[in-house]
Design a protein around this motif. Structure first.
Motif, PDB file in Angstrom:
ATOM      1  N   GLY A   1       0.715  -1.182   0.049  1.00  0.00           N
ATOM      2  CA  GLY A   1      -0.074   0.001   0.252  1.00  0.00           C
ATOM      3  C   GLY A   1       0.772   0.970  -0.078  1.00  0.00           C
ATOM      4  N   VAL A   2       2.696   1.218   0.314  1.00  0.00           N
ATOM      5  CA  VAL A   2       2.858   2.319   0.228  1.00  0.00           C
ATOM      6  C   VAL A   2       2.164   2.962  -2.046  1.00  0.00           C
ATOM      7  N   PRO A   3       2.071   4.699  -1.769  1.00  0.00           N
ATOM      8  CA  PRO A   3       1.429   5.005  -2.898  1.00  0.00           C
ATOM      9  C   PRO A   3       2.981   4.923  -3.769  1.00  0.00           C
ATOM     10  N   ILE A   4       2.417   4.934  -4.774  1.00  0.00           N
ATOM     11  CA  ILE A   4       3.689   5.044  -6.231  1.00  0.00           C
ATOM     12  C   ILE A   4       5.085   6.430  -6.168  1.00  0.00           C
ATOM     13  N   GLU A   5       3.956   7.188  -5.778  1.00  0.00           N
ATOM     14  CA  GLU A   5       4.476   8.367  -5.564  1.00  0.00           C
ATOM     15  C   GLU A   5       5.896   8.544  -4.990  1.00  0.00           C
ATOM     16  N   SER A   6       5.998   7.964  -3.723  1.00  0.00           N
ATOM     17  CA  SER A   6       6.453   7.578  -2.429  1.00  0.00           C
ATOM     18  C   SER A   6       8.058   6.237  -2.614  1.00  0.00           C
ATOM     19  N   ILE A   7       7.114   6.003  -3.338  1.00  0.00           N
ATOM     20  CA  ILE A   7       8.113   4.445  -4.375  1.00  0.00           C
ATOM     21  C   ILE A   7       8.987   5.445  -5.936  1.00  0.00           C
TER      22      ILE A   7
END
Length: 405
Positions: free
Chosen positions: A364-370
């Motif tokens: 569930g980590v947002p793709i922007e953070s990844i």
């Protein structure tokens, strides 16, 4: 080939520059489309002895026949240069014809000469603008093109002006058939070659872009990664062989940090700092792209940093992990895959994919953070991972099913 470019060559006198003896200098006038230039012939004549309509000396006057023969030689010389430029597919302009006639046109550069110049510039910027691995790829491309010239045309080099669309398609075919490269690898070499051609175009060493009609797209490749269960099997594996234990630890660290091989190889204690949340972070610049890659140090990764604090065999005391080449790491990873029954072609770079999918995106980590943690320049690069992870799709769809109920 260039389309035929018509030219007009005539002779005129310039009365405004008449000498004291009332003779006027004779000029060659070259017209190509809407461009016109003039060149001094070094000869002069009185206006009474010059036929303006015919653009030549009056043959009845003394020395007129000899002067006209001289002017004809100059005219034929220019026509010869024009023919040569058409034959060599050069862009014909009045200015270029003038320079060619005067022997002042720039030296015709060759492909390998420009490629070597480009690579030399890159090598001078290692550690500033480019990573060493990037320059190595261009050196490899240059070697391939040297071999291609010998294989395809039986020559050691080729003038830039002779690079045409057919050269590019022949080169692509060479990569795929002779070098046995897959489609994407072939296009990556072509991309490197294109950068050198763009350099030549910007410097006006080349008149026409041979890539103007060339189109080729990379084939989307599935990003391989290991699943949560496979990662756990690797973590829990009891290993007695020291080298395999170290390689397993470095790979697992990469799975929980997303760092590429070169970045883990360069990782030092200076890169482990206290972040804005009061916890340990990895703060560094990616070697490949020179973009920031800052991320919290996950518990499993922190354990491995501590494990190797006083470990011998590191490049320096400040480095986190032992010094292994990427080639050796990949060879040992195949052994680990066999020991853990992971039926995949595991390379060290798969750890980075695993971080993006199994460790972060699936949880569930947002793709922007990844994208930020991976140090990607564009979020589109990160979005590739969202296409390959079925576990996240399954979770999202289950949530939707509950909502619909």
């Amino acid at each position: 080939m260039n389309t035929f470019t018509p030219i007009d060559i005539s002779f005129v006198i310039r009365k405004s520059k008449s000498k004291s003896n009332l003779e006027s200098p004779i000029y060659i006038r070259i017209s190509v489309e809407n461009e016109r230039v003039e060149i001094s012939t070094g000869r002069s004549i009185s206006s009474e002895d010059w036929n303006n309509k015919a653009g030549k000396a009056n043959a009845r006057k003394k020395g007129g026949v000899q002067l006209n023969k001289f002017l004809d030689v100059l005219k034929n010389n220019i026509f010869d240069h024009h023919t040569e430029m058409i034959k060599n597919s050069e862009l014909v302009t009045a200015k270029k014809l003038k320079l060619r006639f005067l022997g002042k046109d720039e030296e015709q550069r060759s492909l390998l000469q420009v490629f070597e110049y480009h690579n030399k510039q890159m090598h001078a910027l290692i550690g500033i603008t480019f990573a060493k691995a990037t320059t190595k790829r261009y050196d490899t491309t240059l070697d391939h093109i040297r071999n291609f010239l010998k294989h395809q045309y039986k020559i050691n080099d080729i003038p830039l002006r002779q690079i045409k669309y057919s050269f590019i398609t022949d080169l692509e075919h060479y990569f795929k058939t002779v070098r046995k490269c897959n489609h994407n690898s072939s296009l990556k070499y072509i991309k490197n070659f294109r950068k050198v051609i763009n350099l030549a175009l910007k410097n006006e060493w080349l008149d026409k872009d041979p890539f103007a009609k060339y189109q080729a797209k990379l084939v989307e490749v599935k990003r391989e990664f290991i699943t949560k269960e496979e990662l756990q099997r690797l973590e829990n594996l009891k290993i007695k062989i020291k080298r395999l234990d170290m390689v397993r630890d470095m790979f697992v660290f990469a799975c929980y940090s997303g760092l590429a091989y070169i970045d883990i190889s360069n990782l030092t204690t200076d890169n482990i700092r206290i972040g804005i949340d009061g916890y340990q972070w990895i703060i560094m610049e990616r070697e490949k792209t020179k973009t920031p890659s800052n991320l919290p140090l996950l518990p499993k990764a922190a354990e491995l940093v501590k494990k190797y604090e006083d470990f011998p065999g590191k490049k320096t005391e400040d480095h986190i992990f032992p010094n292994y080449s990427n080639q050796k790491l990949n060879a040992y990873l195949k052994e680990l895959a066999d020991l853990t029954s992971i039926d995949k072609n595991i390379t060290f770079h798969i750890a980075r994919h695993t971080f993006a999918t199994t460790v972060t995106l699936a949880n569930g980590v947002p793709i922007e953070s990844i994208s930020s943690m991976l140090g990607h320049k564009s979020i589109r690069t990160t979005q590739i991972y969202s296409k390959v992870i079925n576990e996240k799709v399954s979770k999202d769809m289950n949530k939707l099913k509950k909502m619909l109920k």
